[in-house]
Design an enzyme around this catalytic site. Structure first.
Site, mmCIF file in Angstrom:
data_model
loop_
_atom_site.group_PDB
_atom_site.id
_atom_site.type_symbol
_atom_site.label_atom_id
_atom_site.label_comp_id
_atom_site.label_asym_id
_atom_site.label_seq_id
_atom_site.Cartn_x
_atom_site.Cartn_y
_atom_site.Cartn_z
ATOM 1 N N THR A 43 0.852 -1.189 0.000
ATOM 2 C CA THR A 43 0.000 0.000 0.000
ATOM 3 C C THR A 43 0.887 1.237 0.000
ATOM 4 O O THR A 43 1.945 1.264 0.631
ATOM 5 C CB THR A 43 -0.927 0.028 1.225
ATOM 6 O OG1 THR A 43 -0.151 0.163 2.419
ATOM 7 C CG2 THR A 43 -1.739 -1.253 1.316
ATOM 8 N N GLY A 68 -1.102 -2.519 10.929
ATOM 9 C CA GLY A 68 -1.811 -2.245 12.162
ATOM 10 C C GLY A 68 -3.312 -2.325 11.974
ATOM 11 O O GLY A 68 -3.817 -2.732 10.917
ATOM 12 N N ASP A 69 -4.035 -1.906 13.004
ATOM 13 C CA ASP A 69 -5.497 -1.988 12.959
ATOM 14 C C ASP A 69 -6.083 -1.132 11.849
ATOM 15 O O ASP A 69 -7.135 -1.459 11.294
ATOM 16 C CB ASP A 69 -6.073 -1.572 14.317
ATOM 17 C CG ASP A 69 -5.714 -2.568 15.414
ATOM 18 O OD1 ASP A 69 -5.827 -3.781 15.175
ATOM 19 O OD2 ASP A 69 -5.315 -2.129 16.506
ATOM 20 N N THR A 71 -4.768 -0.642 8.828
ATOM 21 C CA THR A 71 -4.647 -1.411 7.587
ATOM 22 C C THR A 71 -5.678 -2.531 7.548
ATOM 23 O O THR A 71 -6.315 -2.778 6.509
ATOM 24 C CB THR A 71 -3.236 -1.994 7.458
ATOM 25 O OG1 THR A 71 -2.272 -0.939 7.533
ATOM 26 C CG2 THR A 71 -3.071 -2.728 6.130
ATOM 27 N N HIS A 73 -8.519 -2.526 9.060
ATOM 28 C CA HIS A 73 -9.820 -1.873 8.881
ATOM 29 C C HIS A 73 -10.077 -1.574 7.403
ATOM 30 O O HIS A 73 -11.169 -1.824 6.889
ATOM 31 C CB HIS A 73 -9.857 -0.583 9.704
ATOM 32 C CG HIS A 73 -11.147 0.156 9.613
ATOM 33 N ND1 HIS A 73 -12.278 -0.240 10.283
ATOM 34 C CD2 HIS A 73 -11.494 1.274 8.918
ATOM 35 C CE1 HIS A 73 -13.263 0.607 10.016
ATOM 36 N NE2 HIS A 73 -12.814 1.520 9.191
ATOM 37 N N THR A 95 1.057 -0.455 15.794
ATOM 38 C CA THR A 95 1.378 -0.035 17.158
ATOM 39 C C THR A 95 0.683 -0.913 18.187
ATOM 40 O O THR A 95 1.301 -1.363 19.150
ATOM 41 C CB THR A 95 0.973 1.439 17.364
ATOM 42 O OG1 THR A 95 1.647 2.251 16.392
ATOM 43 C CG2 THR A 95 1.359 1.920 18.745
ATOM 44 N N GLU A 274 -9.914 4.386 13.780
ATOM 45 C CA GLU A 274 -10.002 5.349 12.686
ATOM 46 C C GLU A 274 -11.184 6.284 12.939
ATOM 47 O O GLU A 274 -12.307 5.818 13.174
ATOM 48 C CB GLU A 274 -10.187 4.635 11.343
ATOM 49 C CG GLU A 274 -9.074 3.646 11.014
ATOM 50 C CD GLU A 274 -7.728 4.310 10.889
ATOM 51 O OE1 GLU A 274 -7.620 5.304 10.142
ATOM 52 O OE2 GLU A 274 -6.771 3.860 11.558
#
Length: 301
Positions: A43, A68-69, A71, A73, A95, A274
């Site tokens: 990405t 991470g969360d 990505t 998501h 993280t 997010e």
């Protein structure tokens, strides 16, 4: 015989990975031992992972996500609306990696890759929130302000410690807001500093101390926290309020498959870390919408 014929490997080189080349050298050979065709996709901008999943998702058996969360998501939002959804596997590369923790994935990259090869597939719920998809949580109030107050310099230097520092700053300043929550037809209303709908068990690497949160039961757990005093925080983390409805004096709890959350004025909402939606929120739990890889000896956290 390979376990999967086709897989795509989506990775975010900026999601907490100090040496992405080394990480790839560790995990790609392990994954290749169980996959006939493994396509690596990097990405390069926000939203790119979602586009890649939308484009490739129906033509692959497995999506391996390194990031991470955020990505994760993006990826599940690219996959959620597909008629044929591939299985997902999450390698911790951010993280906090809260979603991978709910899946009981090892936080060591080599062990996580080995788990993709040796683990098992289990059903995983998702939450549809105003047409967007979340695996872990949706929240307004304190949880959103903590995300907004994290300083980039602290996050880069201190990692997950930055979440604690932001929480301390935010708790000092948080003002209550008026809310209404309809949870499977039952109405709650009043003032709170946070409303949280949880499908996963971790936020900011911290495990929620509630045994009745299950990411495969077709329900989301809603927590309404009235204030930020220390006595309340102790109550939240020493009593399992999911075992008995409304069991804590300063915390309300309910669970359901269809939830509507409104606030007196529009508020920013945090979804899997997010912040881009606002209230009101219409949450529908999509039972067993995905299949995900977990350790062969474990289950969903």
């Amino acid at each position: 015989m390979a376990r999967f014929k086709h897989a795509i490997f989506i990775y975010n080189a900026n999601a907490g990975q100090k040496d992405i080349s080394r990480t790839l050298r560790i995990c790609v050979p392990i994954l290749s031992s169980a996959i006939d065709e493994l396509l690596l996709l990097k990405t390069d901008r926000p939203g790119h992972a979602q586009l890649l999943c939308s484009e490739y998702g129906e033509h692959t058996d497995l999506v391996v996500i390194l990031g991470g969360d955020g990505t994760v998501h993006e990826c599940v939002n690219g996959l959620a609306s597909l008629a044929k959804r591939p299985a997902i596997a999450i390698l911790p590369g951010g993280t906090c990696n809260d979603i991978s923790r709910t899946l009981n994935m090892p936080q060591d990259i080599r062990q996580a890759a080995e788990t993709v090869v040796s683990g098992k597939l289990v059903p995983l719920d998702a939450m549809d929130i105003n047409g967007h998809c979340a695996l872990n949580f949706w929240g307004v109030g304190l949880v959103t302000e903590v995300s907004n107050n994290i300083k980039d310099s602290e996050k880069a230097l201190l990692g997950k410690v930055s979440y604690y520092l932001s929480a301390i700053r935010t708790m000092r300043e948080m003002e209550p807001f008026s809310y209404t929550v309809q949870c499977d037809g039952k109405l709650y209303e009043g003032e709170a500093v946070m409303v949280l709908a949880a499908n996963g068990r971790y936020i900011g690497t911290n495990e929620l101390p509630f045994r009745n949160i299950h990411a495969d039961d077709g329900k989301a757990n809603v927590f309404i926290i009235k204030n930020t005093n220390l006595a309340l925080m102790k109550e939240v983390f020493t009593l399992d309020i999911t075992l008995e409805e409304d069991s804590a004096s300063e915390v309300l709890h309910c669970s359901g498959s269809e939830i509507v959350i409104q606030t007196e004025s529009k508020m920013e909402a945090d979804m899997d870390g997010e912040v881009y939606l606002e209230t009101p929120a219409h949450i529908r739990v999509l039972k067993h919408h995905f299949f995900a890889i977990v350790p062969s000896s474990g289950s969903l956290g």
